[in-house]
Design a protein around this motif. Structure first.
Motif, PDB file in Angstrom:
ATOM      1  N   GLN A 161       0.851  -1.170   0.000  1.00  0.00           N
ATOM      2  CA  GLN A 161       0.000   0.000   0.000  1.00  0.00           C
ATOM      3  C   GLN A 161       0.894   1.229   0.000  1.00  0.00           C
ATOM      4  O   GLN A 161       1.830   1.334   0.790  1.00  0.00           O
ATOM      5  N   PRO A 162       0.606   2.208  -0.872  1.00  0.00           N
ATOM      6  CA  PRO A 162       1.501   3.360  -1.019  1.00  0.00           C
ATOM      7  C   PRO A 162       1.794   4.098   0.279  1.00  0.00           C
ATOM      8  O   PRO A 162       2.937   4.443   0.545  1.00  0.00           O
ATOM      9  N   VAL A 201       5.636   1.175  -5.159  1.00  0.00           N
ATOM     10  CA  VAL A 201       4.471   1.953  -5.576  1.00  0.00           C
ATOM     11  C   VAL A 201       4.263   1.900  -7.094  1.00  0.00           C
ATOM     12  O   VAL A 201       3.134   1.817  -7.573  1.00  0.00           O
ATOM     13  N   LYS A 242      -2.099   2.602 -11.406  1.00  0.00           N
ATOM     14  CA  LYS A 242      -3.044   3.311 -10.553  1.00  0.00           C
ATOM     15  C   LYS A 242      -2.634   4.780 -10.462  1.00  0.00           C
ATOM     16  O   LYS A 242      -1.518   5.100 -10.050  1.00  0.00           O
ATOM     17  N   ASP A 275      -1.380   6.128  -7.181  1.00  0.00           N
ATOM     18  CA  ASP A 275       0.000   5.739  -6.888  1.00  0.00           C
ATOM     19  C   ASP A 275       0.983   6.617  -7.650  1.00  0.00           C
ATOM     20  O   ASP A 275       2.012   7.040  -7.117  1.00  0.00           O
TER      21      ASP A 275
END
Length: 545
Positions: free
Chosen positions: A10-11, A314, A325, A328
């Motif tokens: 998760q970023p 990321v 994404k 991101d």
């Protein structure tokens, strides 16, 4: 609790981990550089500058070359993995580092003994023992490499700090004791200290994992190793012994590692193989180099290493940003912008104030031996190099994290030409300007690398609304503050620095006032950067304490 690798995908978690790792690593580098700083200042009073030159240039180059060529490519390839990977294959791949390191140690040790200029035994005795000890030390340290990679991937950041701190303290303590009691041992002292450092490092990693593997904490982190035997290489039935994709990526990075090592340690190779400076001049150059690179090593390098891990987690390597994404991508761009601005401001501050206070710093550190010769000029030039080093480190950090395998291969060809040009420039400029020539060649080298990274980043984000390179733009009031500080401190240095203690005190106070003005200007003109530093670095210390 520190998050496991699954959460780090998760970023936000990856960003927090990168910031925390930077904080720990920066603290560790501060400790290393301060200890080395004090150790060099102490040993200068007991051993000759020729011995310092042989140890810090010739033997340290052997040690760092074996380590870099053996493990750097494996680190870059294997850090971008998670708990869902087949770790038995990755561990098998990582253990290839040890026989590879043995081969490099034997080959380079023979070169260091047979093909380069050997110091006269009366001037620097026991040179052969030093070569063997430093090569062996590198191999001992490589035995801990699989454990190091596991610790990084699973965010066991305190392990690195504790292990390297204990090893460094032990090394410095042994050196100080031996230099004080038996200074005539010469290279024996530094050889024993280096072997102690590597042995302590290996022992710390092994003891930690003996306790950690199979524990409840390991289960909470989803650690894939259940017994210590799983950390050893083994044959795998009905599957590849090593991960094919990672093996190919490692080979790609491995080809690049030769070139990067030449560019990173180019001046030391020129000194070692072309003998353009004698051992005493090499010792002075190395002392100035260590002093000049103090901030670069304890701050820029940890930022680069830590946020490389953030970017590879990321962003998807080699993919167009339109197929990733967007949240991101936006986060990566925002972080890159802030990091570029942060290192730019640190580098500018060092450059502006370093010019006027280089002579004073060298006089305090090593006395007239350093401050009365070419030392101040070397350090002033190095301050400019630190600025370029800062920008290059951060831009290349992002570039290497985002590049595809094919792009890395193309970059390797460019690095070949750059490496050859750099070596040629180093040789020519050194004959012309002595040690300053090395720094000038490094500045040109960094300039070319920065230009390439900026071009890549600009192209990478051209179809996006994100423009991270605006981090290189500074507001007018801040530029005026830097310009005014440069003028005031330069005038102060020229008129006050050599006119007694009172005048020297005024010179220092003027510099302090100018620095405070610069910092206040940064606070008011760069609120986003101030908030970023507060959130991602300062808050990490509060949470950990």
């Amino acid at each position: 609790m520190e998050p496991g690798p699954g959460a780090a995908k998760q970023p936000q978690e990856a960003l927090r981990h990168a910031a925390r790792l930077t904080s720990y690593s920066a603290g560790l580098q501060v400790l290393f550089r301060v200890l080395t700083f004090l150790l060099n200042a102490y040993t200068l009073r007991y051993v000759s500058k020729e011995t310092i030159g042989v140890v810090n240039v010739r033997l340290t180059l052997l040690y760092s070359t074996v380590l870099f060529l053996s493990r750097e490519a494996f680190r870059k390839a294997c850090l971008n993995v998670g708990a869902d990977q087949k770790w038995a294959q990755i561990i098998n791949l990582l253990w290839l580092i040890v026989p590879l390191g043995m081969c490099w140690a034997l080959l380079l040790g023979w070169i260091w003994l047979q093909l380069v200029t050997i110091p006269h035994p009366a001037l620097v005795p026991h040179y052969g023992i030093g070569v063997v000890a430093f090569g062996l030390s590198a191999v001992v340290e490589l035995l801990s490499e699989p454990l190091w990679v596991l610790a990084q991937v699973f965010m066991l950041v305190r392990l690195k700090v504790i292990a390297e701190s204990l090893a460094m303290v032990a090394k410095c303590a042994l050196t100080v004791v031996c230099v004080t009691i038996v200074p005539h041992w010469g290279l024996y002292i530094f050889s024993l200290a280096q072997l102690l450092y590597s042995s302590c490092l290996l022992a710390c990693y092994v003891l930690y994992f003996v306790k950690f593997v199979g524990s409840q904490e390991a289960q909470r982190k989803s650690f894939p190793i259940s017994t210590m035997s799983d950390l050893m290489p083994k044959y795998l039935y009905h599957q590849h012994v090593i991960n094919p994709r990672l093996a190919i990526l490692t080979w790609t990075f491995y080809k690049q590692s030769f070139l990067k090592q030449i560019l990173t340690e180019g001046e030391r190779y020129v000194m070692t193989f072309l003998n353009v400076l004698n051992f005493g001049e090499q010792g002075v150059y190395d002392i100035v180099n260590n002093l000049g690179s103090l901030v670069a090593r304890f701050l820029f390098l940890p930022i680069e290493e830590s946020f490389y891990v953030f970017f590879v987690k990321v962003l998807e390597r080699g993919k167009d940003i339109g197929h990733q994404k967007q949240e991101d991508v936006c986060m990566a761009a925002a972080v890159l912008e802030m990091l570029v601005k942060l290192v730019l401001l640190i580098g500018l501050t060092i450059t502006v104030f370093g010019y006027s206070y280089s002579q004073l710093a060298l006089d305090i550190y090593g006395g007239s031996m350093l401050s009365s010769g070419p030392g101040p000029t070397l350090l002033r030039c190095y301050c400019v190099y630190v600025l370029l080093l800062a920008v290059n480190g951060m831009t290349e950090c992002f570039t290497f994290a985002a590049m595809s395998k094919e792009e890395v291969d193309r970059y390797n060809f460019m690095m070949v030409a750059l490496s050859l040009a750099f070596l040629g420039l180093s040789y020519c400029l050194t004959w012309w300007q002595g040690g300053v020539g090395f720094i000038l060649a490094n500045c040109l080298n960094m300039g070319f690398r920065i230009a390439h990274s900026l071009q890549y980043i600009s192209h990478y984000f051209k179809l996006s609304e994100n423009r991270p390179l605006v981090g290189l733009q500074l507001p007018g009031p801040l530029l005026l503050a830097y310009l005014g500080s440069a003028i005031v401190t330069s005038f102060s240095q020229a008129t006050l620095s050599e006119k007694g203690l009172m005048a020297l005190t005024v010179h220092v106070l003027l510099g302090a006032v100018c620095l405070i003005i610069v910092l206040i200007t940064i606070f008011f003109t760069e609120p986003k950067l101030v908030q970023f530093v507060k959130n991602q670095f300062l808050s990490q210390h509060k949470k950990e304490t």
